[in-house]
Scaffold this motif. Structure first.
Motif, short mmCIF file in Angstrom:
data_model
loop_
_atom_site.label_atom_id
_atom_site.label_comp_id
_atom_site.label_asym_id
_atom_site.label_seq_id
_atom_site.Cartn_x
_atom_site.Cartn_y
_atom_site.Cartn_z
N GLY A 118 0.79 -1.23 0.00
CA GLY A 118 0.00 0.00 0.00
C GLY A 118 0.81 1.26 0.00
N GLY A 119 2.15 1.15 0.05
CA GLY A 119 2.98 2.34 0.00
C GLY A 119 2.95 2.97 -1.37
N THR A 120 3.26 4.24 -1.44
CA THR A 120 3.29 4.95 -2.72
C THR A 120 4.43 4.42 -3.57
N GLN A 121 4.13 4.05 -4.78
CA GLN A 121 5.15 3.55 -5.69
C GLN A 121 5.86 4.71 -6.37
N VAL A 122 7.16 4.75 -6.24
CA VAL A 122 7.94 5.83 -6.85
C VAL A 122 8.21 5.48 -8.32
N ARG A 123 7.81 6.38 -9.19
CA ARG A 123 8.05 6.15 -10.61
C ARG A 123 9.53 6.28 -10.90
N LYS A 124 10.08 5.28 -11.62
CA LYS A 124 11.51 5.26 -11.86
C LYS A 124 11.90 5.87 -13.19
#
Length: 379
Positions: free
Chosen positions: A232-238
């Protein structure tokens, strides 16, 4: 818990078209054109067809298959219903793509019983609501849950308890682990490593010597079943990237230059919409024979302006040693997003003017469409 839909696009087509059931169905490019397989039914996989395979090869292996172009609105509609089902099972759901998601299954035993019962309930609800099959894996962290969902595909479920993690991993080929691509696999094979059990016999120092500090640690941890359990954590766009596959191979520099300019504009616009700037510009080129090359350069400051992205990408092409080769695909992207360094007063006003210009261009593009307006480039 990790939930992964089985051959999602193809399964939606088989669900909605009874005449497609029990037949090889291939979704992606159409035979006779350029492109690849997006996904295929398990009946098609029996012919050795797989995702990302050139459509010409899929046709060679199974000319009698049903070939379809993707119908994304229908797939998105099914995906939204699936996510609603998952939210009825757990209050914490993290979609990771259109056809898979992680769920926090901790505490669900009080409502739904043992993990096996939770997995069965999930599969049953999705089948009843959407009419599609899925595979479910439950484990102590994301890595094990993901591997468990893959273990008995299609329409399977696997529960791996904490004390069984190493026994579950031991017989697996190293290629099953996350992030093990062709280059990593080559090194693994040279070392004579076949299984995860064998990989675990190597120290962190030896693995780091062969795969780098970060890569060595990643393999070392996975061989021991160590991974994040956060859901559920925010996914950091790579990265943000765009690419174009040509109908016919291209050799003319002017045509490649124009295509790269258009792709750079799309990347820049997407980055600006997301409020992102990248310090690395990436170039991808696929030449005849599906030979793929990548080049990248690191910049002194982060960018999202079309012209800057294009300028660095074109320079990478000119320095690539591939000029004059027939190009099948070309792509550009930016990565390494982070906070921007403060601007000096000398450049602040010009940078502000440029950002206002791009903001205006983006508004026009949003209203009237891509390619209506673009900045000129020096020839």
């Amino acid at each position: 818990m990790h939930v992964d839909m089985d051959a999602f696009f193809a399964s939606v087509e088989q669900r909605d078209n009874p005449e497609f059931r029990h037949r090889p169905v291939i979704v992606g490019a159409l035979p006779g054109g350029r492109g690849v397989v997006a996904t295929c039914s398990y009946e098609a996989r029996a012919f050795g067809i797989r995702s990302a395979m050139p459509i010409s090869e899929a046709w060679r292996r199974c000319p009698g298959a049903i070939y379809l172009r993707p119908d994304m609105p229908r797939y998105v509609e099914a995906s939204q219903k699936i996510m609603q089902v998952l939210q009825s099972i757990s209050p914490v759901v993290e979609p990771v793509s259109i056809d898979e998601a992680y769920l926090d299954a901790s505490g669900l035993e009080r409502l739904n019983g043992e993990p096996e019962s939770i997995a069965s309930l999930t599969r049953q609800k999705i089948r009843e609501t959407v009419g599609l099959g899925c595979s479910v894996g439950i484990g102590p962290n994301r890595l094990i849950a993901k591997l468990a969902s893959e273990y008995r595909k299609p329409n399977g479920q696997t529960v791996v308890r904490h004390g069984d993690v190493l026994a579950f991993l031991d017989p697996m080929p190293v290629s099953n682990l996350r992030g093990v691509g062709k280059q990593t696999d080559k090194i693994v094979q040279k070392l004579g490593i076949q299984t995860v059990h064998q990989l675990r016999q190597y120290s962190l120092e030896i693995l780091s010597a062969h795969f780098g500090r970060k890569g060595g640690r990643y393999l070392y941890d996975q061989a021991r079943g160590i991974a994040s359990s956060r859901v559920g954590g925010t996914q950091v766009r790579k990265s943000i990237s765009k690419e174009k596959t040509f109908k016919r191979d291209v050799t003319r520099p002017r045509q490649l230059r124009e295509q790269l300019r258009q792709l750079s504009a799309e990347v820049g616009r997407s980055a600006r919409h997301k409020g992102l700037k990248g310090r690395v510009v990436n170039l991808k080129i696929r030449i005849e024979g599906f030979e793929t090359h990548t080049r990248q350069c690191r910049l002194p400051s982060a960018v999202n302006a079309d012209g800057e992205i294009f300028g660095h990408a074109w320079k990478l092409y000119e320095q690539s040693g591939l000029a004059g080769r027939s190009v099948r695909l070309i792509g550009v992207g930016i990565s390494d997003f982070g906070s921007e360094e403060p601007m000096s007063d000398l450049f602040e006003s010009s940078r502000e003017r440029e950002e206002k210009l791009y903001s205006t261009m983006d508004e026009i593009t949003d209203k009237y469409g891509i390619n209506v307006l673009s900045r000129g480039i020096r020839r």
